[in-house]
Design an enzyme around this catalytic site. Sequence first.
Site, short mmCIF file in Angstrom:
data_model
loop_
_atom_site.label_atom_id
_atom_site.label_comp_id
_atom_site.label_asym_id
_atom_site.label_seq_id
_atom_site.Cartn_x
_atom_site.Cartn_y
_atom_site.Cartn_z
N CYS A 158 0.82 -1.22 0.00
CA CYS A 158 0.00 0.00 0.00
C CYS A 158 0.85 1.27 0.00
O CYS A 158 0.45 2.28 -0.58
CB CYS A 158 -0.91 0.00 1.21
SG CYS A 158 -0.03 -0.23 2.76
N HIS A 251 -2.63 6.89 3.32
CA HIS A 251 -1.17 7.00 3.34
C HIS A 251 -0.77 8.23 2.51
O HIS A 251 -1.17 8.36 1.34
CB HIS A 251 -0.52 5.76 2.72
CG HIS A 251 -0.55 4.54 3.59
ND1 HIS A 251 -1.12 4.49 4.83
CD2 HIS A 251 -0.01 3.30 3.38
CE1 HIS A 251 -0.96 3.26 5.35
NE2 HIS A 251 -0.29 2.53 4.48
#
Length: 361
Positions: A158, A251
């Site tokens: 990710c 993120h």
Amino acid sequence: MDQKLKVGILGGTGMVGQRFISLLENHPWFEVVAIAASPRSAGKTYEEAVGGRWKMHKAMPEAVKNIVVMNVNEVEKVASEVDFVFSAVDMSKEEIRAIEDAYAKTETPVVSNNSAHRWTPDVPMVVPEINPEHFEVIEAQKKRLGTKRGFVAVKPNCSIQSYAPALFALKEFGPKEVVATTYQAISGAGKTFKDWPEMVENIIPFIGGEEEKSEQEPLRLFGKVVDGKIEKAAAPLITTQCIRVPVLDGHTAAVFVNFEKKPTKEEIIDRWENFKGLPQELELPSAPKQFIRYMEEDNRPQVKLDIDFENGMGISMGRLREDTMFDYKFVGLSHNTVRGAAGGAVLCAELLTAQGYITAK
Ligand SMILES: N[C@@H](CC=O)C(=O)O
């Protein structure tokens, strides 16, 4: 599609498993018919097995509540119920490789969120907008496994989703050196603030194994297929620091980059905003219409405001400016459990289905 493909979720009770279940509710091509987890959960209904640990904002879909959870180790039994599986199992790397291969050998395609197979030479690791041609190695993998339709395909970590696609969109300018600092949400570790109170008002400057993945995986994505294997790209040279921050989902990456041929700011924004790949061309069900957007405001992208761009499947860039040491610096944001995990895997499965790698058994 006349009839939906029957899908199993391996590791269905954890955070990524729950995200798969949530994203697949009312999916036009896929229907969750089997959920498998550890022997501890096996035999309980999905609702009982998850108990109070449902971590999605959306309620648990009615259609899965009464599915009786199967033992993920009973491979033949689970495989007999499905056309293919998504894997989010939580085991050691060796165990994950073994169990994913075992499912593939029952002629069940496996689309995995796990890192265990990301460097197996004939296992494709794909972001469908970047390197769909890597699925070609599936033929070599099937020969190795001795299968006709079973194989393993994976998606990358990710952490790289908030900058690797942005660099790929600029490949004509030859990105050659990259420094990226990632600010990673706690859901990346499968946690909420309730299960990780230490993260409230805190920053932890270490995520095990993350910097290696963040530096190396983009090179595999940008690599090419040679003799049934993926050969990684030699450039750009990437160095990273990965930091856990008190954010639930999302993120962020702060990136510095040097190019072989320095583009203008306008050229960079143009390439980002107009970047398209096969998922957009084929109008796959989970494909964002716009994969990369650029936000002009100085204080964007922000996790709270921008994480759900294109239902969490698009990434948001901002703060592009020239730098004193590098050609440019910018900030990127992606949804780590949607584009960065289950959503990225669902998009891979959609492309594999559109290309005939996944079919009804
Ligand atoms: N390892 C990541 C999760 C990404 O797949 C994290 O800890 O945030």
